[in-house]
Design a protein around this motif. Structure first.
Motif, mmCIF file in Angstrom:
data_model
loop_
_atom_site.group_PDB
_atom_site.id
_atom_site.type_symbol
_atom_site.label_atom_id
_atom_site.label_comp_id
_atom_site.label_asym_id
_atom_site.label_seq_id
_atom_site.Cartn_x
_atom_site.Cartn_y
_atom_site.Cartn_z
ATOM 1 N N LEU A 76 0.836 -1.200 0.000
ATOM 2 C CA LEU A 76 0.000 0.000 0.000
ATOM 3 C C LEU A 76 0.871 1.250 0.000
ATOM 4 C CD1 LEU A 76 -2.751 -0.979 2.601
ATOM 5 C CD2 LEU A 76 -3.069 -0.697 0.124
ATOM 6 N N GLU A 77 1.919 1.253 0.824
ATOM 7 C CA GLU A 77 2.792 2.425 0.937
ATOM 8 C C GLU A 77 3.648 2.649 -0.311
ATOM 9 O OE1 GLU A 77 5.083 2.684 4.507
ATOM 10 O OE2 GLU A 77 3.312 2.937 5.753
ATOM 11 N N ARG A 78 3.770 1.649 -1.138
ATOM 12 C CA ARG A 78 4.501 1.803 -2.396
ATOM 13 C C ARG A 78 3.561 2.044 -3.570
ATOM 14 N NH1 ARG A 78 7.730 -3.118 -3.295
ATOM 15 N NH2 ARG A 78 6.428 -4.136 -1.762
ATOM 16 N N GLY A 79 2.257 2.115 -3.277
ATOM 17 C CA GLY A 79 1.274 2.374 -4.318
ATOM 18 C C GLY A 79 1.027 1.203 -5.239
ATOM 19 N N LEU A 80 1.374 0.009 -4.796
ATOM 20 C CA LEU A 80 1.235 -1.179 -5.632
ATOM 21 C C LEU A 80 -0.089 -1.903 -5.436
ATOM 22 C CD1 LEU A 80 4.869 -2.560 -5.312
ATOM 23 C CD2 LEU A 80 3.882 -1.162 -7.148
ATOM 24 N N ARG A 81 -0.843 -1.514 -4.427
ATOM 25 C CA ARG A 81 -2.159 -2.087 -4.155
ATOM 26 C C ARG A 81 -3.126 -0.966 -3.820
ATOM 27 N NH1 ARG A 81 -0.093 -5.807 -6.090
ATOM 28 N NH2 ARG A 81 0.035 -7.939 -5.398
ATOM 29 N N SER A 82 -4.400 -1.215 -4.116
ATOM 30 C CA SER A 82 -5.474 -0.285 -3.761
ATOM 31 C C SER A 82 -6.207 -0.849 -2.552
ATOM 32 C CB SER A 82 -6.473 -0.145 -4.909
ATOM 33 O OG SER A 82 -5.864 0.404 -6.036
ATOM 34 N N PRO A 83 -6.412 -0.031 -1.523
ATOM 35 C CA PRO A 83 -7.084 -0.538 -0.328
ATOM 36 C C PRO A 83 -8.596 -0.635 -0.531
ATOM 37 C CG PRO A 83 -6.627 1.777 -0.052
ATOM 38 C CD PRO A 83 -6.003 1.366 -1.366
ATOM 39 N N SER A 84 -9.189 -1.626 0.090
ATOM 40 C CA SER A 84 -10.651 -1.713 0.123
ATOM 41 C C SER A 84 -11.159 -0.760 1.203
ATOM 42 C CB SER A 84 -11.092 -3.141 0.465
ATOM 43 O OG SER A 84 -10.741 -3.445 1.811
ATOM 44 N N LEU A 85 -12.451 -0.546 1.232
ATOM 45 C CA LEU A 85 -13.044 0.297 2.268
ATOM 46 C C LEU A 85 -12.767 -0.289 3.648
ATOM 47 C CD1 LEU A 85 -14.697 2.726 3.130
ATOM 48 C CD2 LEU A 85 -16.768 1.368 2.702
ATOM 49 N N ASP A 86 -12.889 -1.603 3.795
ATOM 50 C CA ASP A 86 -12.599 -2.246 5.080
ATOM 51 C C ASP A 86 -11.159 -1.994 5.508
ATOM 52 O OD1 ASP A 86 -15.156 -3.290 5.434
ATOM 53 O OD2 ASP A 86 -14.651 -5.223 4.511
ATOM 54 N N THR A 87 -10.238 -2.073 4.562
ATOM 55 C CA THR A 87 -8.826 -1.821 4.865
ATOM 56 C C THR A 87 -8.615 -0.375 5.276
ATOM 57 O OG1 THR A 87 -8.060 -3.573 3.386
ATOM 58 C CG2 THR A 87 -6.482 -1.830 3.920
ATOM 59 N N MET A 88 -9.242 0.549 4.552
ATOM 60 C CA MET A 88 -9.098 1.969 4.896
ATOM 61 C C MET A 88 -9.645 2.247 6.299
ATOM 62 S SD MET A 88 -9.843 3.847 1.268
ATOM 63 C CE MET A 88 -9.688 5.472 1.970
ATOM 64 N N LEU A 89 -10.759 1.631 6.642
ATOM 65 C CA LEU A 89 -11.321 1.818 7.989
ATOM 66 C C LEU A 89 -10.387 1.241 9.054
ATOM 67 C CD1 LEU A 89 -15.053 1.051 7.209
ATOM 68 C CD2 LEU A 89 -14.128 3.233 8.021
ATOM 69 N N ALA A 90 -9.813 0.067 8.786
ATOM 70 C CA ALA A 90 -8.875 -0.535 9.739
ATOM 71 C C ALA A 90 -7.641 0.353 9.913
ATOM 72 C CB ALA A 90 -8.465 -1.935 9.264
ATOM 73 N N LEU A 91 -7.134 0.891 8.824
ATOM 74 C CA LEU A 91 -5.965 1.769 8.905
ATOM 75 C C LEU A 91 -6.292 3.045 9.669
ATOM 76 C CD1 LEU A 91 -4.608 1.280 5.278
ATOM 77 C CD2 LEU A 91 -3.485 0.538 7.392
ATOM 78 N N ALA A 92 -7.458 3.622 9.406
ATOM 79 C CA ALA A 92 -7.872 4.833 10.119
ATOM 80 C C ALA A 92 -7.934 4.575 11.620
ATOM 81 C CB ALA A 92 -9.216 5.327 9.594
ATOM 82 N N ARG A 93 -8.548 3.470 12.003
ATOM 83 C CA ARG A 93 -8.622 3.120 13.439
ATOM 84 C C ARG A 93 -7.226 2.908 14.014
ATOM 85 N NH1 ARG A 93 -13.201 0.114 11.751
ATOM 86 N NH2 ARG A 93 -11.907 -1.739 11.534
ATOM 87 N N GLY A 94 -6.386 2.177 13.284
ATOM 88 C CA GLY A 94 -5.035 1.889 13.756
ATOM 89 C C GLY A 94 -4.169 3.131 13.885
ATOM 90 N N LEU A 95 -4.429 4.114 13.036
ATOM 91 C CA LEU A 95 -3.661 5.361 13.064
ATOM 92 C C LEU A 95 -4.331 6.425 13.932
ATOM 93 C CD1 LEU A 95 -2.778 5.456 9.276
ATOM 94 C CD2 LEU A 95 -1.139 5.138 11.157
ATOM 95 N N ASN A 96 -5.505 6.088 14.442
ATOM 96 C CA ASN A 96 -6.274 7.001 15.300
ATOM 97 C C ASN A 96 -6.616 8.305 14.577
ATOM 98 O OD1 ASN A 96 -7.650 7.509 17.698
ATOM 99 N ND2 ASN A 96 -5.929 8.670 18.544
ATOM 100 N N VAL A 97 -7.099 8.155 13.342
ATOM 101 C CA VAL A 97 -7.576 9.285 12.537
ATOM 102 C C VAL A 97 -8.915 8.881 11.930
ATOM 103 C CG1 VAL A 97 -5.279 10.168 11.968
ATOM 104 C CG2 VAL A 97 -6.381 8.565 10.431
ATOM 105 N N SER A 98 -9.633 9.849 11.429
ATOM 106 C CA SER A 98 -10.898 9.533 10.767
ATOM 107 C C SER A 98 -10.638 9.175 9.309
ATOM 108 C CB SER A 98 -11.854 10.718 10.851
ATOM 109 O OG SER A 98 -11.401 11.769 10.020
ATOM 110 N N LEU A 99 -11.564 8.428 8.759
ATOM 111 C CA LEU A 99 -11.486 8.107 7.338
ATOM 112 C C LEU A 99 -11.586 9.388 6.513
ATOM 113 C CD1 LEU A 99 -11.273 5.952 5.188
ATOM 114 C CD2 LEU A 99 -13.732 5.606 5.368
#
Length: 82
Positions: free
Chosen positions: A41-64
């Protein structure tokens, strides 16, 4: 294929993770995602799903919304001048 949206998301994800002093491994643990997937994801080689984006937002303690706004701002700014 490395789209502009993937590149913008990649930069946003890396920036947010680094601002929080988290390694990819730590982010993977708190989001229950694989560390290699976060790397992709950080290299731009994959596109995140909505579920992944929500998990990342929670893990980073930011809003989607915050993540989305940062990605959109990056896209509107265009590529950096060389």
């Amino acid at each position: 294929m490395n789209s502009q949206a993937n590149t913008a998301f990649a930069a946003t994800l890396r920036k947010l993770r680094n601002e929080r002093g988290m390694s990819q491994y730590t982010l993977a643990r708190v989001t229950d995602l694989d560390r290699t997937y976060i790397s992709l994801l950080e290299r731009g080689l994959r596109s995140p799903s909505l579920d992944t984006m929500l998990a990342l937002a929670r893990g980073l303690n930011v809003s989607l919304v915050e993540i989305s706004a940062a990605v959109e701002a990056s896209l509107l700014a265009g590529p950096p001048n060389a």
